[in-house]
Design a protein around this motif. Structure first.
Motif, PDB file in Angstrom:
ATOM      1  N   ASP A 237       6.309  -3.264  36.440  1.00  0.00           N
ATOM      2  CA  ASP A 237       5.773  -4.570  36.073  1.00  0.00           C
ATOM      3  C   ASP A 237       5.360  -4.637  34.606  1.00  0.00           C
ATOM      4  O   ASP A 237       5.024  -5.722  34.105  1.00  0.00           O
ATOM      5  N   GLU A 238       5.384  -3.510  33.893  1.00  0.00           N
ATOM      6  CA  GLU A 238       5.177  -3.531  32.449  1.00  0.00           C
ATOM      7  C   GLU A 238       6.476  -3.832  31.715  1.00  0.00           C
ATOM      8  O   GLU A 238       6.466  -4.420  30.628  1.00  0.00           O
ATOM      9  N   LEU A 239       7.597  -3.441  32.314  1.00  0.00           N
ATOM     10  CA  LEU A 239       8.887  -3.536  31.633  1.00  0.00           C
ATOM     11  C   LEU A 239       9.689  -4.779  32.020  1.00  0.00           C
ATOM     12  O   LEU A 239      10.572  -5.194  31.268  1.00  0.00           O
ATOM     13  N   LEU A 240       9.402  -5.359  33.178  1.00  0.00           N
ATOM     14  CA  LEU A 240      10.140  -6.526  33.642  1.00  0.00           C
ATOM     15  C   LEU A 240       9.204  -7.727  33.761  1.00  0.00           C
ATOM     16  O   LEU A 240       8.012  -7.571  34.048  1.00  0.00           O
ATOM     17  N   ARG A 241       9.760  -8.913  33.554  1.00  0.00           N
ATOM     18  CA  ARG A 241       8.967 -10.138  33.618  1.00  0.00           C
ATOM     19  C   ARG A 241       8.497 -10.408  35.054  1.00  0.00           C
ATOM     20  O   ARG A 241       9.213 -10.109  36.011  1.00  0.00           O
ATOM     21  N   PRO A 242       7.326 -11.003  35.218  1.00  0.00           N
ATOM     22  CA  PRO A 242       6.885 -11.400  36.561  1.00  0.00           C
ATOM     23  C   PRO A 242       7.876 -12.379  37.188  1.00  0.00           C
ATOM     24  O   PRO A 242       8.480 -13.205  36.497  1.00  0.00           O
ATOM     25  N   ASN A 243       8.062 -12.260  38.495  1.00  0.00           N
ATOM     26  CA  ASN A 243       8.907 -13.184  39.263  1.00  0.00           C
ATOM     27  C   ASN A 243      10.352 -13.223  38.773  1.00  0.00           C
ATOM     28  O   ASN A 243      11.027 -14.244  38.889  1.00  0.00           O
TER      29      ASN A 243
END
Length: 346
Positions: A237-243
């Motif tokens: 979740d640090e490397l990819l956008r939420p949702n």
């Protein structure tokens, strides 16, 4: 009532082949919820000395129904039956590339490609985007992707895919394989490898590939994206956008051979239960509302109720009962594999 018989794909793995008809029957039951006519009398039968999965329907299967069922993981051929005869039904599977994309790689610990397809199918159908199996476009995330079997199946379907894995050897092996395969098949693409940093701290490496499903689409700028992050899954979740992910599909480490994430002393933890408890909340933040997550795991290291509790504790709705609890099967003496699927409410 129309009656149909599915000839099961002849799996090379004997142990998986022994379970394939039962697994296909459970997968077919999940597919049934997306068909225009209800499935009835699902069974395993032997016809002419060969094993089949059989079923009846209220009405003849429509073209759309057949197109959907064409993507069943272990379906080899579909027949309509009657008067002791088998009438072949023409299939239209969503296969964008040659099957060797899935079968060339051979290595210890590889997840059976038929099971990977099954897990992806069941997860997509549990989301609100089940129609994507008829030619849509999804973003598939495998946060424990190893050497990329899930990523390759996503490519076969024409989906975008992102994978994470902390093992540098798996990252290098997959990068070498997929770039060689794309060149050999003359698939138009670009590939770039860069370092991944956050706050000046190096987290790992990244492989970005853009490819076309056809030369014409590539020239028109209609490309699919494949990303592999050689990073700890706990940083998802640090490397990819939420949702940003439509579905999350992963085969959790079995706690037998492979490590799963870095510990404070930089060693690899081999506790799948600890990993999943720590990782699921972060994975859930990346999953979009209406999406679904599918996890396969070794039941010897964490029980179904415990894993379902981790998913429901993160706010996900676990699919329970019926076919969703009929996927357990033996892999070897130390591994009994099962899968669980949960959807994220809108």
């Amino acid at each position: 009532m129309p009656h149909y018989a599915i000839l099961v794909y002849p799996a090379a793995n004997r142990v998986y082949a022994d379970a394939s008809r039962r697994l296909l029957r459970a997968e077919l039951a999940v597919f049934g919820d997306a068909l225009s006519t209800p499935l009835r009398e699902l069974a395993e039968e032997t016809l002419g000395g060969v094993g089949y999965v059989t079923f009846t329907t209220g009405e003849p299967l429509s073209e759309e129904d057949i197109a959907l069922l064409s993507n069943l993981s272990a379906l080899y051929a579909l027949f309509e039956t009657g008067d002791g005869l088998l009438k072949p039904v023409e299939l239209s599977a969503l296969a964008r590339f040659d099957s060797d994309l899935l079968t060339i790689q051979k290595y210890s610990g590889k997840t059976n490609e038929l099971f990977t397809k099954l897990l992806l199918n069941v997860t997509v159908l549990a989301s609100d985007a089940g129609s994507a199996l008829l030619g849509g476009r999804l973003h598939v995330l495998d946060p424990l992707c190893g050497r990329g079997t899930t990523l390759n199946q996503a490519m076969m379907y024409g989906f975008d895919a992102t994978g994470l894995d902390v093992d540098g050897k798996d990252f290098e092996a997959y990068g070498q394989f997929i770039k060689t395969w794309l060149r050999t098949k003359r698939v138009k693409h670009t590939a770039e490898s860069i370092a991944v940093r956050r706050n000046k701290v190096r987290l790992g490496k990244r492989l970005d590939i853009e490819f076309g499903l056809s030369k014409e689409q590539y020239k028109a700028g209609e490309v699919r994206k494949l990303t592999y992050l050689n990073c700890d899954t706990l940083t998802t979740d640090e490397l990819l956008r939420p949702n940003s992910a439509d579905v999350i599909v992963t085969d959790a480490p079995y706690g037998v051979q492979h490590g799963s994430h870095r510990t404070q002393d930089a060693s690899l933890s081999r506790s799948p239960a600890d990993l999943l408890a720590a990782a699921i909340p972060g994975w859930n933040r990346v999953l979009r509302p209406g999406g679904a997550i599918g996890i396969s795991w070794n039941t010897h290291v964490i029980g179904r109720d415990e894993l379902a509790g981790l998913l429901s504790g993160a706010g996900l709705e676990v699919r329970e009962g019926g076919a969703y609890e009929d996927f357990q099967h033996r892999v070897d003496q130390a591994i009994v594999r099962d899968l669980v699927v949960a959807a994220k409410p809108r």
